[in-house]
Design an enzyme around this catalytic site. Sequence first.
Site, mmCIF file in Angstrom:
data_model
loop_
_atom_site.group_PDB
_atom_site.id
_atom_site.type_symbol
_atom_site.label_atom_id
_atom_site.label_comp_id
_atom_site.label_asym_id
_atom_site.label_seq_id
_atom_site.Cartn_x
_atom_site.Cartn_y
_atom_site.Cartn_z
ATOM 1 N N SER A 140 0.792 -1.231 0.000
ATOM 2 C CA SER A 140 0.000 0.000 0.000
ATOM 3 C C SER A 140 0.820 1.274 0.000
ATOM 4 O O SER A 140 0.256 2.365 -0.164
ATOM 5 C CB SER A 140 -0.947 0.013 1.211
ATOM 6 O OG SER A 140 -2.106 -0.740 0.937
ATOM 7 N N LYS A 143 0.317 3.896 -2.727
ATOM 8 C CA LYS A 143 -0.641 5.006 -2.712
ATOM 9 C C LYS A 143 0.054 6.370 -2.640
ATOM 10 O O LYS A 143 -0.539 7.378 -3.027
ATOM 11 C CB LYS A 143 -1.619 4.835 -1.548
ATOM 12 C CG LYS A 143 -2.538 3.628 -1.690
ATOM 13 C CD LYS A 143 -3.515 3.538 -0.526
ATOM 14 C CE LYS A 143 -4.471 2.353 -0.696
ATOM 15 N NZ LYS A 143 -3.821 1.053 -0.487
ATOM 16 N N SER A 337 -6.103 4.000 3.917
ATOM 17 C CA SER A 337 -5.559 3.042 2.946
ATOM 18 C C SER A 337 -6.693 2.456 2.107
ATOM 19 O O SER A 337 -6.825 1.243 1.937
ATOM 20 C CB SER A 337 -4.779 1.920 3.642
ATOM 21 O OG SER A 337 -3.865 1.315 2.758
#
Length: 504
Positions: A140, A143, A337
């Site tokens: 993640s 991102k 997230s």
Amino acid sequence: MPVSPPVPPVGAAPPAPSGPPPGRPRRRLRLVAALACVLVLALAVAGLAVLRPGPVAGWLGDVDSTGTAVAAPPEPTPPAVLAGPDGNAPLPTEAGIRSALDPLVRAAALGDRVHVSVADVSTGQALYGSGQDTPTVPASVTKLATGVAVLAARGPAYRIPTRAVAGANPGEVVLVGGGDPTLAVDKNGFYPGAARLDDLAAQVRDALGGTAPTKVIVDSSLFSGPVFEPGWDADIPTGGFGAAITALMTDGARKNPAEARRTAEETNHAAERVPQPDLTAGRQFAKLLGLTGGAAQVSRGTAPAASGATGTAPGAELGTVESLPMIRLVDIMISDSDNVIAEAMARQVALAKGKPGSFVGGAAATDQVLGELGLPAGEISLADGSGLSRTNRISPSLLTDLITLAGNGSHPELAAIFGGLPVGGWSGTLDERYRAAATRAGAGVVRAKTGTLSGVNAIAGTVTTADGRLLTFAVLTDRTQGSLDETRAALDRISSALAGCGCR
């Protein structure tokens, strides 16, 4: 949504360096001395001084369905929990940082592939590296790249429209998805302040006048290609952390947004998702228009060409609502997230660059935008915008370069990336971390995005040293075998070491 308000600059601006910084010569960041003068201001605007939760709508300007700002009553200033950097703080030495980090990077809990980069935000100087240029599975942490790309391509104030237009036959209404994943049905939506279908339905009824709605056609053609990325683990489509990515959806495709909102913390934002988000949104819209009779009155199609149509002629616009501004969408994406928002943001990058609104288009456009910003495009290879794909690769040094670029004042629009970053020991995915004795130095001074897949653990963000110097760091591991708690503790000890020392 932990969005940080603007705050006054903290500390004095650092003195201009007498010559170019001694960072890696291959980097293209080319920081000039004048940028140092705006560092503290840029970081303050970016939200590096974090405040206790307060009136988010008042900070950023909540809007009603017509886009008019709604004034918020005065509120007391929230107390600071993360101090801004000291612009005059001494720069750590490479030897000092190496002495502090070398033993920690070799921790068994991190596995046998640990890649680390540490740099100074003010000057861009690389201070520590271990496999720093090696593309690694980022999870993640991806991102951060998606957020910077969409802020550069669309701008912080851009809003995503959802439109309704007249269909080919009287009474037909075409609901045209613009790619807003936060669109709500009504005031009970999952994302506070989101655009709403009930507002759009009211506009449509007014525009139609005496003509009764007869059918809803769903146009989600703005996005193309597969709705799930082929590199996702098999359980992603049904595990609650991902969804079918369509240009039209409500509440991030959550089946029960009210329940998802109540259980968000205990489920880590997982929620059951609907299998066909665009058709589900169309059926919800049909009910708001007063249509009954089930699926027969809702189908997929495309909107008629407008060609200057007015009134209720085919293609004429009957109403429109707009999403939260991009700055807030990026905040939510990073702080929660949110994988669905991330995929929608990647497609916004694609559309802004004239590429297909697909996984492939989003990845290619993100790579293009980062290259245009002067970042080393050869150190990133993406398949999606969320980091769910195991085929993604990003180097730690690209991440620290990216954070430096967002924080050094050369691109003020990118400073919005910092607003949603979790704070060690206080918020988001770092809420329960940095609380042990070995990592407590990082509480309140580490601000970072985390990434987790089975066998993959990553963290990247900023940390303020004991002397007040602001550094950026990235630690990526993609061959961990120990327990998740042990791996996270080992990661946290690295950034806590930077927080607890002057490293000189």
